[in-house]
Design a protein around this motif. Structure first.
Motif, mmCIF file in Angstrom:
data_model
loop_
_atom_site.group_PDB
_atom_site.id
_atom_site.type_symbol
_atom_site.label_atom_id
_atom_site.label_comp_id
_atom_site.label_asym_id
_atom_site.label_seq_id
_atom_site.Cartn_x
_atom_site.Cartn_y
_atom_site.Cartn_z
ATOM 1 N N ARG A 280 6.507 12.013 7.216
ATOM 2 C CA ARG A 280 6.278 12.842 6.029
ATOM 3 C C ARG A 280 4.804 12.892 5.648
ATOM 4 O O ARG A 280 4.310 13.938 5.220
ATOM 5 N N THR A 281 4.114 11.771 5.777
ATOM 6 C CA THR A 281 2.709 11.725 5.370
ATOM 7 C C THR A 281 1.749 11.861 6.537
ATOM 8 O O THR A 281 0.570 12.143 6.341
ATOM 9 N N GLY A 282 2.251 11.622 7.757
ATOM 10 C CA GLY A 282 1.373 11.645 8.920
ATOM 11 C C GLY A 282 0.473 10.426 9.009
ATOM 12 O O GLY A 282 -0.525 10.429 9.731
ATOM 13 N N GLN A 283 0.836 9.369 8.279
ATOM 14 C CA GLN A 283 0.028 8.157 8.229
ATOM 15 C C GLN A 283 0.887 6.943 8.601
ATOM 16 O O GLN A 283 2.109 6.971 8.477
ATOM 17 N N PRO A 284 0.238 5.849 9.022
ATOM 18 C CA PRO A 284 0.986 4.619 9.281
ATOM 19 C C PRO A 284 1.622 4.088 8.003
ATOM 20 O O PRO A 284 1.050 4.211 6.913
ATOM 21 N N MET A 285 2.809 3.511 8.135
ATOM 22 C CA MET A 285 3.505 2.894 7.008
ATOM 23 C C MET A 285 3.730 1.425 7.311
ATOM 24 O O MET A 285 4.390 1.087 8.298
ATOM 25 N N TYR A 286 3.169 0.545 6.479
ATOM 26 C CA TYR A 286 3.434 -0.885 6.639
ATOM 27 C C TYR A 286 4.793 -1.187 6.029
ATOM 28 O O TYR A 286 5.186 -0.626 4.999
ATOM 29 N N CYS A 287 5.508 -2.111 6.635
ATOM 30 C CA CYS A 287 6.919 -2.331 6.314
ATOM 31 C C CYS A 287 7.195 -2.633 4.846
ATOM 32 O O CYS A 287 8.226 -2.206 4.316
ATOM 33 N N VAL A 288 6.316 -3.353 4.158
ATOM 34 C CA VAL A 288 6.575 -3.715 2.762
ATOM 35 C C VAL A 288 5.494 -3.188 1.816
ATOM 36 O O VAL A 288 5.394 -3.629 0.672
ATOM 37 N N SER A 289 4.696 -2.240 2.261
ATOM 38 C CA SER A 289 3.645 -1.709 1.387
ATOM 39 C C SER A 289 4.256 -0.855 0.277
ATOM 40 O O SER A 289 5.269 -0.185 0.471
ATOM 41 N N ASP A 290 3.633 -0.890 -0.882
ATOM 42 C CA ASP A 290 4.125 -0.143 -2.049
ATOM 43 C C ASP A 290 2.946 0.133 -2.973
ATOM 44 O O ASP A 290 2.522 -0.738 -3.732
#
Length: 587
Positions: A141-151
């Motif tokens: 959706r964002t085209g960016q990396p997502m860290y598992c627990v980032s918020d």
């Protein structure tokens, strides 16, 4: 005329021969009404006795005062057998010799990585369900990396509120864990701690009393505003003690005489600790400004720090002192940091395991004195295993290596451009730059496929044939294939259970055994993540009044821990649980 009589669920069939006699259809004997009445009374008495026994057996189990759920990051199963003769009394032997030891426990999914492992063991579900498909993944959706627990919606507590280290929560996790079920059932107090943020956050569920992790830059344990607005007094006091400073400059010596170690020091493929130029004992904890307290973590001192913090948590939160069971989740990370650098057949991994055994011995003795081990339930497992260093495997005649997988994905991009014309076929890729391969996942750039009128299956088929021609890959799976359940064999099944339709890639690449991504240069340590046994075979141990001691070689999967523990506690298993309870080990 036929009559069927039911008494408390027990039935007897009779046909009426006449008004004076009844005949059983299962026998040629003829009974008088008086004899039949005696038969009915016998049935009735048997039913009462059986019902009473069933009532006794159905009584819920007595709840412990404290449940301690331990994850040892990168603890392979074979360590507990290889080093068993060197363990002391009351540490790991308490669990292996006096607990229920599942000796053939496996991860039944891939990738075998820290975040999915911590999400799975206490939820009873695989990444297919809970959505934690890796430590990091590519967010379509964002085209960016997502860290598992980032918020980004929360702030750090006990650290810079806007700093990256504190902006963490379990919001990316889908479902619930045993921790949540204990809170629903008893309103249990739940505390989860680890060196790694994901090691504390994922097992602790959605609303523990607190989840705390170590910030290497400051040497403090921190949390986020998802849980609380201010650190508890006991965490502040622990941080104020500056305990990590005591480990800086310390020397890590072998616990035993050198001849007691199974392999030579400085085995092929080993890396070194931060700040060191040698790969052999003794090691020294060298602090450099850029690393903060990170050098502690690859040594037994990291486990010692967390064990002391665990005792502080029990004292500070009064765990195990109330009328309802509490839960402490502890994830020890240092074995993983050490294993990545030195590999599973190193003296360092043997030594950190032996020292962890002594640390457990001290911790379990503390639990016995504080709460009484008869009032404690313990479950211990690992989030994954680890591959031998390729150089070590090569010395044993195995086909091992460090193929540059990222460079190979760039080659695939070029091959696609040659076949179908220039274009950015994968997200995270630009013409002339490498596509982003995330734990074997590659993501399509669908607008380009639409523009070129290419179906995903066409590109997947092309990628599969190219990959299998390289000699590096065991298998390549497409998105539709995995969603439709068309991945045969043990490896295919494991890949399917690790595939999440919302977050996983469009193609999943599985390298052959003993091949790990690298630059081809030796001396880079090792890693994990594969569906092969060196990564999937882990120990699972249950200890407590509810479990029958013994070694069990039964089929057992990581997703079976949550329902087994739930059955032992007499609570509902997590709703997305895919596993089944191992009733054989329950008293």
């Amino acid at each position: 005329m036929a009559v069927k009589l039911y008494i408390l669920g027990y039935g007897a069939d009779f046909s009426v021969a006449d008004d004076k006699k009844m005949q059983s259809p299962r026998s040629k004997d003829v009974y008088s009404p008086s004899k039949s009445l005696m038969k009915i009374k016998t049935y009735f008495l048997f039913a009462l006795v059986a019902t009473g026994l069933a009532h006794l057996q159905a009584a819920p189990p007595k709840a412990p005062k404290l449940v301690v759920a331990i994850v040892v990051d990168q603890l392979r199963y074979d360590y507990l057998d290889r080093f068993h003769h060197q363990f002391g009394e009351g540490g790991l032997k308490l669990l292996t010799d006096e607990g229920a030891f599942m000796t053939f426990a496996q991860y039944d999914y891939s990738p075998t990585i820290t975040a999915p492992g911590h999400a799975s063991f206490f939820s009873g579900s695989s990444p297919m369900m809970h959505g934690i498909i890796g430590n990091e993944w590519f967010d379509k959706r964002t085209g960016q990396p997502m860290y598992c627990v980032s918020d980004d919606a929360v702030n750090g507590v006990g650290t810079d509120p806007q700093g990256k280290a504190g902006k963490m929560s379990p919001r990316n996790f889908i479902g619930s864990t045993v921790a949540d079920q204990m809170r629903l059932h008893w309103d249990s107090k739940v505390v989860a701690i680890s060196i790694k943020d994901r090691g504390a956050i994922l097992p602790g569920g959605k609303k523990p009393a607190g989840a705390f992790w170590f910030e290497s830059a400051t040497g403090n344990f921190i949390t986020s505003s998802y849980y609380m607005q201010e650190l508890p007094a006991w965490v502040k006091a622990f941080n104020d003690s500056k305990r990590p400073d005591a480990f800086i400059g310390q020397t890590w010596e072998r616990l035993l005489d050198e001849k007691e170690y199974l392999n030579p020091d400085d085995a092929a493929g080993e890396s070194s600790l931060a700040g060191e130029t040698t790969r052999t004992f003794p090691h020294q904890v060298i602090k450099e400004e850029k690393d903060g307290y990170e050098p502690i973590l690859s040594t037994p001192f990291g486990n010692q720090l967390l064990a002391e913090f665990a005792k502080a948590a029990i004292e500070g939160e009064n765990l195990g002192q109330g009328s309802k069971p509490d839960l402490l989740c502890v994830s020890f990370s240092s074995n993983d940091y050490c294993g990545h650098r030195f590999g599973p057949y190193s003296q360092e991994v043997q030594d950190i395991t032996l020292r962890m055994d002594r640390q457990f011995q001290e911790f379990f003795a503390y639990l016995d004195k504080k709460i009484g081990l008869t009032n404690v339930t313990i479950v211990l497992t690992a989030d994954h295993g680890v591959c031998p260093t390729p150089e070590n495997a090569q010395e044993q005649g195995l086909d091992a290596g460090r193929p540059p997988l990222s460079d190979m994905m760039n080659e695939l991009q070029e091959k696609l451009a040659e076949r179908f014309g220039p274009g950015r076929y994968f997200l995270g890729a630009k013409i002339g730059f490498k596509p982003r391969l995330s734990d074997g996942n590659l993501y399509f750039n669908y607008p380009v496929l639409i523009e070129k009128q290419l179906s995903p299956e066409t590109v997947t088929s092309f990628a599969r044939e190219w990959a299998l021609s390289t000699g590096v890959f065991h298998a390549v799976y497409g998105r539709e294939q995995l969603l439709d359940g068309r991945a045969p064999g043990v490896i295919g099944q494991r890949v399917m259970k690790g595939f999440n339709g919302e977050r996983s890639g469009d193609i999943v690449f599985i390298p052959k055994p003993f091949l790990i991504s690298g630059s081809g240069k030796p001396g880079a340590g090792t890693t994990h993540g594969s569906p092969f046994s060196y990564d999937t075979h882990i120990p699972v141990l249950f200890y407590g009044a509810s479990f029958k001691a013994g070694r069990y070689a039964d089929e057992f999967y990581i997703t079976d821990i949550a329902p087994t523990l739930s059955a032992a506690l007499g609570i509902q298993e997590p709703p997305a649980c895919m596993g089944k309870p191992m009733v054989k080990i329950l008293k």
